[in-house]
Design a protein around this motif. Structure first.
Motif, PDB file in Angstrom:
ATOM      1  N   ASN A  79     -30.485 -15.696 -32.875  1.00  0.00           N
ATOM      2  CA  ASN A  79     -31.441 -15.673 -31.775  1.00  0.00           C
ATOM      3  C   ASN A  79     -31.146 -14.586 -30.735  1.00  0.00           C
ATOM      4  OD1 ASN A  79     -29.139 -17.099 -31.119  1.00  0.00           O
ATOM      5  ND2 ASN A  79     -30.161 -18.451 -29.685  1.00  0.00           N
ATOM      6  N   PHE A  80     -30.205 -13.678 -31.027  1.00  0.00           N
ATOM      7  CA  PHE A  80     -29.888 -12.568 -30.142  1.00  0.00           C
ATOM      8  C   PHE A  80     -30.180 -11.253 -30.864  1.00  0.00           C
ATOM      9  CE2 PHE A  80     -27.144 -15.946 -28.508  1.00  0.00           C
ATOM     10  CZ  PHE A  80     -27.420 -15.873 -27.151  1.00  0.00           C
ATOM     11  N   PRO A  81     -31.331 -10.630 -30.615  1.00  0.00           N
ATOM     12  CA  PRO A  81     -31.661  -9.387 -31.309  1.00  0.00           C
ATOM     13  C   PRO A  81     -30.730  -8.241 -30.900  1.00  0.00           C
ATOM     14  CG  PRO A  81     -33.294  -9.849 -29.632  1.00  0.00           C
ATOM     15  CD  PRO A  81     -32.376 -11.043 -29.692  1.00  0.00           C
ATOM     16  N   LEU A  82     -30.490  -7.331 -31.837  1.00  0.00           N
ATOM     17  CA  LEU A  82     -29.645  -6.162 -31.612  1.00  0.00           C
ATOM     18  C   LEU A  82     -30.460  -4.879 -31.469  1.00  0.00           C
ATOM     19  CD1 LEU A  82     -26.892  -6.993 -34.256  1.00  0.00           C
ATOM     20  CD2 LEU A  82     -26.706  -7.181 -31.759  1.00  0.00           C
ATOM     21  N   THR A  83     -31.744  -4.953 -31.783  1.00  0.00           N
ATOM     22  CA  THR A  83     -32.592  -3.764 -31.753  1.00  0.00           C
ATOM     23  C   THR A  83     -33.878  -4.036 -30.983  1.00  0.00           C
ATOM     24  OG1 THR A  83     -33.882  -4.266 -33.741  1.00  0.00           O
ATOM     25  CG2 THR A  83     -31.763  -3.167 -34.077  1.00  0.00           C
ATOM     26  N   ILE A  84     -34.560  -2.945 -30.653  1.00  0.00           N
ATOM     27  CA  ILE A  84     -35.869  -3.092 -30.025  1.00  0.00           C
ATOM     28  C   ILE A  84     -36.984  -3.098 -31.062  1.00  0.00           C
ATOM     29  CG2 ILE A  84     -35.192  -2.167 -27.790  1.00  0.00           C
ATOM     30  CD1 ILE A  84     -36.418   0.536 -28.664  1.00  0.00           C
ATOM     31  N   ASP A  85     -36.674  -2.603 -32.266  1.00  0.00           N
ATOM     32  CA  ASP A  85     -37.713  -2.476 -33.289  1.00  0.00           C
ATOM     33  C   ASP A  85     -37.182  -2.623 -34.715  1.00  0.00           C
ATOM     34  OD1 ASP A  85     -36.260  -0.160 -33.566  1.00  0.00           O
ATOM     35  OD2 ASP A  85     -37.905   1.198 -33.074  1.00  0.00           O
ATOM     36  N   GLY A  86     -35.976  -3.152 -34.886  1.00  0.00           N
ATOM     37  CA  GLY A  86     -35.373  -3.287 -36.206  1.00  0.00           C
ATOM     38  C   GLY A  86     -34.447  -2.134 -36.553  1.00  0.00           C
ATOM     39  N   VAL A  87     -34.539  -1.035 -35.812  1.00  0.00           N
ATOM     40  CA  VAL A  87     -33.721   0.145 -36.108  1.00  0.00           C
ATOM     41  C   VAL A  87     -32.994   0.651 -34.854  1.00  0.00           C
ATOM     42  CG1 VAL A  87     -33.743   2.544 -36.921  1.00  0.00           C
ATOM     43  CG2 VAL A  87     -35.244   0.862 -37.996  1.00  0.00           C
ATOM     44  N   HIS A  88     -33.716   0.827 -33.772  1.00  0.00           N
ATOM     45  CA  HIS A  88     -33.157   1.404 -32.553  1.00  0.00           C
ATOM     46  C   HIS A  88     -32.517   0.306 -31.698  1.00  0.00           C
ATOM     47  CE1 HIS A  88     -36.249   4.231 -33.939  1.00  0.00           C
ATOM     48  NE2 HIS A  88     -35.305   5.108 -33.654  1.00  0.00           N
ATOM     49  N   MET A  89     -31.259   0.541 -31.328  1.00  0.00           N
ATOM     50  CA  MET A  89     -30.468  -0.475 -30.662  1.00  0.00           C
ATOM     51  C   MET A  89     -30.971  -0.789 -29.259  1.00  0.00           C
ATOM     52  SD  MET A  89     -28.354  -1.027 -33.020  1.00  0.00           S
ATOM     53  CE  MET A  89     -29.223  -0.212 -34.344  1.00  0.00           C
ATOM     54  N   ASN A  90     -30.849  -2.053 -28.900  1.00  0.00           N
ATOM     55  CA  ASN A  90     -31.003  -2.455 -27.505  1.00  0.00           C
ATOM     56  C   ASN A  90     -29.596  -2.429 -26.897  1.00  0.00           C
ATOM     57  OD1 ASN A  90     -29.686  -4.856 -28.280  1.00  0.00           O
ATOM     58  ND2 ASN A  90     -31.577  -6.029 -28.405  1.00  0.00           N
ATOM     59  N   SER A  91     -29.441  -2.902 -25.692  1.00  0.00           N
ATOM     60  CA  SER A  91     -28.128  -2.856 -25.028  1.00  0.00           C
ATOM     61  C   SER A  91     -27.068  -3.630 -25.804  1.00  0.00           C
ATOM     62  CB  SER A  91     -28.229  -3.412 -23.608  1.00  0.00           C
ATOM     63  OG  SER A  91     -29.041  -2.579 -22.825  1.00  0.00           O
ATOM     64  N   LEU A  92     -27.422  -4.792 -26.330  1.00  0.00           N
ATOM     65  CA  LEU A  92     -26.465  -5.586 -27.099  1.00  0.00           C
ATOM     66  C   LEU A  92     -26.052  -4.849 -28.372  1.00  0.00           C
ATOM     67  CD1 LEU A  92     -24.867  -8.202 -27.380  1.00  0.00           C
ATOM     68  CD2 LEU A  92     -26.900  -9.240 -28.420  1.00  0.00           C
ATOM     69  N   GLY A  93     -27.016  -4.237 -29.056  1.00  0.00           N
ATOM     70  CA  GLY A  93     -26.705  -3.457 -30.256  1.00  0.00           C
ATOM     71  C   GLY A  93     -25.815  -2.273 -29.952  1.00  0.00           C
ATOM     72  N   ASN A  94     -26.083  -1.597 -28.830  1.00  0.00           N
ATOM     73  CA  ASN A  94     -25.236  -0.473 -28.427  1.00  0.00           C
ATOM     74  C   ASN A  94     -23.817  -0.941 -28.122  1.00  0.00           C
ATOM     75  OD1 ASN A  94     -27.122   1.615 -28.673  1.00  0.00           O
ATOM     76  ND2 ASN A  94     -27.951   1.230 -26.640  1.00  0.00           N
ATOM     77  N   MET A  95     -23.694  -2.091 -27.467  1.00  0.00           N
ATOM     78  CA  MET A  95     -22.365  -2.623 -27.155  1.00  0.00           C
ATOM     79  C   MET A  95     -21.606  -2.994 -28.429  1.00  0.00           C
ATOM     80  SD  MET A  95     -21.816  -2.451 -23.935  1.00  0.00           S
ATOM     81  CE  MET A  95     -20.534  -3.622 -23.601  1.00  0.00           C
TER      82      MET A  95
END
Length: 110
Positions: A79-95
């Motif tokens: 329930n915690f997404p890592l991307t904004i669109d399945g490919v490009h990272m959001n802040s959590l994905g970048n971390m």
């Protein structure tokens, strides 16, 4: 780029780096293509990840296991997404990507 061509291009770059520098090489796995772990995009990444691991072993490179880290995270925190669109990272994905990079390369600086 097809996996075989990807491997060929990457290996040529690694050969050139080894011939011209005394650098430690760091290879990072691709992260994810879709937050659906079993999705086609993530399945399509498998041969590229395999190529990276084979070449890392051959050229004594450090591997940053970002794909493994992302898949593991998604297995436990759906329930915690890592991307904004399945490919490009959001802040959590970048971390997560940064944390994985730091953990994989920490011995290079000791």
């Amino acid at each position: 780029m097809l996996p075989n061509r990807f491997e060929e291009v990457l290996e040529n770059l690694l050969i050139e780096i080894k011939e011209k520098t005394n650098s430690t090489i760091v290879l990072m796995e691709p992260t994810i293509i879709s937050e659906d772990i079993l999705g086609i995009g993530n399945s399509m990444l498998k041969p590229y990840i395999k190529n990276i691991h084979q070449l890392a072993e051959k050229y004594n490179a450090v591997i940053v296991p970002t794909h493994q880290a992302f898949i593991s995270f998604l297995n436990h925190k759906k329930n915690f997404p890592l991307t904004i669109d399945g490919v490009h990272m959001n802040s959590l994905g970048n971390m997560l990507m940064a944390k994985t990079w730091i953990e994989a390369t920490k011995d290079m600086f000791e």
